[in-house]
Design a protein around this motif. Structure first.
Motif, PDB file in Angstrom:
ATOM      1  N   VAL A  58       0.846  -1.200   0.000  1.00 38.17           N
ATOM      2  CA  VAL A  58       0.000   0.000   0.000  1.00 38.17           C
ATOM      3  C   VAL A  58       0.876   1.242   0.000  1.00 38.17           C
ATOM      4  CG1 VAL A  58      -1.729   1.274   1.315  1.00 38.17           C
ATOM      5  CG2 VAL A  58      -1.779  -1.214   1.287  1.00 38.17           C
ATOM      6  N   LEU A  59       1.959   1.181   0.779  1.00 40.04           N
ATOM      7  CA  LEU A  59       2.765   2.375   1.013  1.00 40.04           C
ATOM      8  C   LEU A  59       3.486   2.866  -0.227  1.00 40.04           C
ATOM      9  CD1 LEU A  59       4.348   1.324   4.375  1.00 40.04           C
ATOM     10  CD2 LEU A  59       2.516   2.939   4.007  1.00 40.04           C
ATOM     11  N   MET A  60       3.986   1.945  -1.021  1.00 37.88           N
ATOM     12  CA  MET A  60       4.864   2.348  -2.098  1.00 37.88           C
ATOM     13  C   MET A  60       4.160   3.212  -3.143  1.00 37.88           C
ATOM     14  SD  MET A  60       7.727   1.363  -1.227  1.00 37.88           S
ATOM     15  CE  MET A  60       7.929   0.719   0.406  1.00 37.88           C
ATOM     16  N   SER A  61       2.850   3.078  -3.235  1.00 35.88           N
ATOM     17  CA  SER A  61       2.157   3.810  -4.295  1.00 35.88           C
ATOM     18  C   SER A  61       1.253   4.914  -3.756  1.00 35.88           C
ATOM     19  CB  SER A  61       1.324   2.827  -5.122  1.00 35.88           C
ATOM     20  OG  SER A  61       0.443   2.117  -4.272  1.00 35.88           O
ATOM     21  N   ASP A  62       1.204   5.107  -2.462  1.00 34.25           N
ATOM     22  CA  ASP A  62       0.254   6.049  -1.883  1.00 34.25           C
ATOM     23  C   ASP A  62       0.986   7.007  -0.951  1.00 34.25           C
ATOM     24  OD1 ASP A  62      -1.684   7.359  -0.345  1.00 34.25           O
ATOM     25  OD2 ASP A  62      -3.065   5.678  -0.433  1.00 34.25           O
ATOM     26  N   ARG A  63       1.130   8.242  -1.382  1.00 36.13           N
ATOM     27  CA  ARG A  63       1.939   9.192  -0.599  1.00 36.13           C
ATOM     28  C   ARG A  63       1.276   9.559   0.730  1.00 36.13           C
ATOM     29  NH1 ARG A  63       3.328  13.322  -4.728  1.00 36.13           N
ATOM     30  NH2 ARG A  63       4.161  14.457  -2.996  1.00 36.13           N
ATOM     31  N   LEU A 114       1.973   6.690   3.046  1.00 31.87           N
ATOM     32  CA  LEU A 114       3.392   6.701   3.426  1.00 31.87           C
ATOM     33  C   LEU A 114       3.652   7.760   4.500  1.00 31.87           C
ATOM     34  CD1 LEU A 114       5.989   5.273   2.489  1.00 31.87           C
ATOM     35  CD2 LEU A 114       6.347   7.159   0.912  1.00 31.87           C
ATOM     36  N   LEU A 153       1.941   6.611   7.816  1.00 33.57           N
ATOM     37  CA  LEU A 153       2.692   5.581   8.546  1.00 33.57           C
ATOM     38  C   LEU A 153       3.916   6.184   9.228  1.00 33.57           C
ATOM     39  CD1 LEU A 153       3.201   2.541   9.184  1.00 33.57           C
ATOM     40  CD2 LEU A 153       4.770   2.595   7.260  1.00 33.57           C
ATOM     41  N   PRO A 166       7.887  15.477  15.287  1.00 35.35           N
ATOM     42  CA  PRO A 166       8.612  14.829  14.191  1.00 35.35           C
ATOM     43  C   PRO A 166       8.231  15.456  12.839  1.00 35.35           C
ATOM     44  CG  PRO A 166       7.545  13.190  15.593  1.00 35.35           C
ATOM     45  CD  PRO A 166       7.066  14.526  16.055  1.00 35.35           C
ATOM     46  N   PRO A 167       9.219  15.682  11.969  1.00 34.14           N
ATOM     47  CA  PRO A 167       8.914  16.258  10.644  1.00 34.14           C
ATOM     48  C   PRO A 167       7.907  15.413   9.871  1.00 34.14           C
ATOM     49  CG  PRO A 167      11.298  16.133  11.000  1.00 34.14           C
ATOM     50  CD  PRO A 167      10.652  15.419  12.146  1.00 34.14           C
ATOM     51  N   ALA A 168       7.869  14.101  10.167  1.00 38.28           N
ATOM     52  CA  ALA A 168       6.935  13.217   9.457  1.00 38.28           C
ATOM     53  C   ALA A 168       5.490  13.668   9.690  1.00 38.28           C
ATOM     54  CB  ALA A 168       7.117  11.778   9.929  1.00 38.28           C
ATOM     55  N   ARG A 175       4.757  16.526   7.454  1.00 41.07           N
ATOM     56  CA  ARG A 175       4.571  16.068   6.065  1.00 41.07           C
ATOM     57  C   ARG A 175       3.171  15.470   5.893  1.00 41.07           C
ATOM     58  NH1 ARG A 175      10.145  14.744   6.158  1.00 41.07           N
ATOM     59  NH2 ARG A 175       9.781  12.626   6.837  1.00 41.07           N
ATOM     60  N   GLU A 199       0.197  16.579   3.329  1.00 36.07           N
ATOM     61  CA  GLU A 199      -0.482  15.642   2.421  1.00 36.07           C
ATOM     62  C   GLU A 199      -1.994  15.699   2.590  1.00 36.07           C
ATOM     63  OE1 GLU A 199       0.680  14.048  -0.033  1.00 36.07           O
ATOM     64  OE2 GLU A 199       2.790  14.440   0.336  1.00 36.07           O
ATOM     65  N   ARG A 242      -3.133  18.788   0.891  1.00 35.46           N
ATOM     66  CA  ARG A 242      -3.065  18.604  -0.560  1.00 35.46           C
ATOM     67  C   ARG A 242      -4.224  17.727  -1.058  1.00 35.46           C
ATOM     68  NH1 ARG A 242       1.580  17.341  -4.013  1.00 35.46           N
ATOM     69  NH2 ARG A 242       2.850  17.305  -2.153  1.00 35.46           N
ATOM     70  N   ALA A 268      12.849  10.366   9.828  1.00 38.20           N
ATOM     71  CA  ALA A 268      12.277  11.084  10.967  1.00 38.20           C
ATOM     72  C   ALA A 268      12.997  10.713  12.259  1.00 38.20           C
ATOM     73  CB  ALA A 268      10.796  10.757  11.091  1.00 38.20           C
ATOM     74  N   VAL A 318      10.487   2.597   3.318  1.00 42.95           N
ATOM     75  CA  VAL A 318       9.643   3.713   3.754  1.00 42.95           C
ATOM     76  C   VAL A 318      10.408   5.027   3.647  1.00 42.95           C
ATOM     77  CG1 VAL A 318       8.472   4.720   5.746  1.00 42.95           C
ATOM     78  CG2 VAL A 318       8.176   2.299   5.230  1.00 42.95           C
ATOM     79  N   GLN A 344      11.030   5.926  -0.140  1.00 43.49           N
ATOM     80  CA  GLN A 344       9.849   6.420  -0.845  1.00 43.49           C
ATOM     81  C   GLN A 344       9.391   7.761  -0.298  1.00 43.49           C
ATOM     82  OE1 GLN A 344       8.573   4.868  -3.695  1.00 43.49           O
ATOM     83  NE2 GLN A 344      10.580   3.966  -3.344  1.00 43.49           N
ATOM     84  N   THR A 345       9.578   7.988   1.006  1.00 41.66           N
ATOM     85  CA  THR A 345       9.272   9.313   1.569  1.00 41.66           C
ATOM     86  C   THR A 345      10.137  10.371   0.905  1.00 41.66           C
ATOM     87  OG1 THR A 345       8.686   8.321   3.696  1.00 41.66           O
ATOM     88  CG2 THR A 345       9.221  10.657   3.709  1.00 41.66           C
ATOM     89  N   HIS A 370       8.930  11.113  -2.711  1.00 45.83           N
ATOM     90  CA  HIS A 370       7.792  12.041  -2.793  1.00 45.83           C
ATOM     91  C   HIS A 370       8.211  13.467  -2.441  1.00 45.83           C
ATOM     92  CE1 HIS A 370       4.999   8.938  -3.690  1.00 45.83           C
ATOM     93  NE2 HIS A 370       5.145   8.316  -2.540  1.00 45.83           N
ATOM     94  N   GLN A 418       9.253  -1.122  -9.697  1.00 49.43           N
ATOM     95  CA  GLN A 418       9.423  -2.095  -8.613  1.00 49.43           C
ATOM     96  C   GLN A 418       8.715  -3.383  -9.005  1.00 49.43           C
ATOM     97  OE1 GLN A 418       7.613   0.186  -5.570  1.00 49.43           O
ATOM     98  NE2 GLN A 418       9.403   1.459  -5.256  1.00 49.43           N
ATOM     99  N   LYS A 425       0.814  -4.473  -9.995  1.00 55.42           N
ATOM    100  CA  LYS A 425       0.322  -3.135 -10.328  1.00 55.42           C
ATOM    101  C   LYS A 425       1.056  -2.560 -11.541  1.00 55.42           C
ATOM    102  CE  LYS A 425      -1.326  -1.582  -5.822  1.00 55.42           C
ATOM    103  NZ  LYS A 425      -0.980  -0.806  -4.626  1.00 55.42           N
TER     104      LYS A 425
END
Lengths: 240, 197
Positions: free
Chosen positions: A81-86, A89, A92, A226-228, A231, A235, A238, B114, B148, B151-152, B155, B171, B192
């Motif tokens: 799920v994570l790799m394609s959904d900013r 990501l 998480l 945390p900067p995460a 972000r 998102e 956005r 992070a 993770v 990919q962070t 983006h 990938q 995909k």
């Protein structure tokens, strides 16, 4: 030898020595717990040690206060799920960073663990995830003993026109009750009380208020969030 | 008390800090070098001194080279409008071994993290944005890890480059890979990214 087995979610992994790693795992019955993963930097192990992966965790040590060693078996990878959904990501990363910073080590928080698993299972569902994340932050504060009381005004006792939160007590304050203190109070968007719209702007505003408590009550006023998390808020804005 | 002279102890101690070596294996390596003094020890010492004195980071891309500009950045034939962004110099070398990319590179020096407090300013992201604006770049290829953090970072960089085509590596199933041995995330990513034949 002390050992136990539990289910958990990988929060973070740091290299240790040449081939090992120290994995930080949020477990159901043992809380945030660290341990050594021998061979944890290998290519095979790294796939299973990505943050967010649900694992079957076996921890053992000679004495209870030792770092101990993990034997981890991945149960569910969330990387697909994570790799394609900013948004997923960023979400998480924010969840794992906040848990890593705010949870005391080796202190069980089973209800929060269940909430976290439920939240992570929703990753990829962008329409409901921001609101679920906001509710999770409220649950995090409550679990740590700093839950917000937003059902009535701390000053007047009334339940109408609640517009602010007191940064000191974490209790709601109405417009009438705010008086001269209004500049010192935090906004109380209706979505924080489970009312009104749950649009991106409302959730971002609510996260501003919860963020204040997360920082000042859980992490420490002198430390930045945390900067995460910033972000993630970008998102959400956005996506809205 | 050690039987080795002080200068050798110092050498063993330094060798033991290298990846893959511990005190015992460092001792063995040093004894091996001493046994091949002319063929190995002295040329190795000379090569290390030479590298230490002459190798430097490229001021443009972060690769290593013998001048302020590395050989790739100095090669005009590689100014084809493409920049491939990698985490470390070792990744750049891996891409060069494949021999299929003919553009230039940008070495970030890591990924956003992070937990380790690695932000954009700790990496070479501002420098990348400057390069894209000043070098007539038409495509930025993000060749970062499928993690993770990787990919962070992907983006994050894509957001900062709105006026240029930004792509990332595919990938999926590696060459020689068997589905039975792949994790579910890789299989999902491969499905995909399937394509018509």
């Amino acid at each position: 030898m002390i050992e136990w087995r539990d289910e958990g979610t990988v929060l973070a992994v740091r290299p240790h020595g040449e081939s090992s790693a120290i994995a930080e795992i949020f477990t159901a019955a043992h809380g945030r717990h660290l341990g050594l993963v021998r061979g944890g930097t290998s290519r095979k192990a790294q796939a299973a040690l990505q943050p967010g992966t649900r694992v079957d965790a076996h921890w053992s040590a000679r004495l209870a206060d030792h770092l101990g060693a993990w034997r981890l078996e991945p149960v569910r990878s969330r990387s697909a799920v994570l790799m394609s959904d900013r948004l997923a990501l960023a979400g998480l990363a924010a969840v794992t960073a906040l848990l890593s910073r705010s949870l005391p080590e080796r202190d069980a928080h089973a209800p929060l663990y269940a909430r976290t698993e439920a939240l992570l299972d929703l990753l990829g569902q962008g329409d409901v995830w921001p609101l679920a994340y906001l509710q999770w932050e409220l649950a995090l504060l409550e679990e740590m003993g700093f839950g917000l009381v937003l059902d009535r005004c701390a000053v007047t006792g009334g339940t109408d026109d609640l517009a602010y939160v007191s940064p000191r007590s974490g209790r709601a304050v109405s417009r009438d009750g705010a008086g001269d203190w209004v500049a010192r109070l935090l906004p109380l968007p209706p979505v924080l009380r489970g009312a009104g719209e749950a649009g991106a702007a409302d959730i971002v505003a609510a996260l501003g208020t919860t963020g204040w408590f997360v920082r000042h009550r859980l992490i420490g006023a002198e430390v930045e969030l945390p900067p995460a998390r910033a972000r993630l808020i970008d998102e959400i804005r956005r996506a809205g | 008390m050690s039987a080795a002279p002080e200068s050798l102890e110092r050498l063993i101690e330094l060798m033991a800090r290298l990846p893959g070596l511990g005190p015992r294996s460092a001792r063995r390596a040093v004894l091996h070098l001493l046994g091949k003094r002319g063929q190995l020890l002295l040329p190795l010492a000379e090569a290390m001194r030479d590298a230490g004195q002459n190798v430097r980071d490229c001021v443009i891309c972060g690769n290593v080279g013998l001048a302020d500009e590395c050989a790739i950045c100095a090669d005009e034939r590689r100014a084809n409008g493409q920049i491939c962004v990698v985490e470390e110099v070792s990744d750049l070398w891996a891409m060069e071994r494949a021999g299929v990319f003919k553009g230039r590179y940008h070495v970030l020096g890591g990924t956003l993290s992070a937990l380790d407090a690695i932000g954009p300013d700790e990496l070479r992201i501002p420098r990348l944005v400057d390069r894209v604006a000043s070098e007539g770049v038409t495509e930025v290829i993000l060749a970062l890890g499928a993690t993770v953090d990787g990919q962070t970072t992907t983006h994050y960089i894509a957001d900062r480059l709105p006026d240029v085509t930004v792509t990332s590596l595919a990938q999926g199933v590696p060459v020689g890979g068997e589905l039975d041995y792949l994790d579910e995330g890789t299989i999902s990513a491969a499905l995909k990214a399937r394509r018509g034949l």
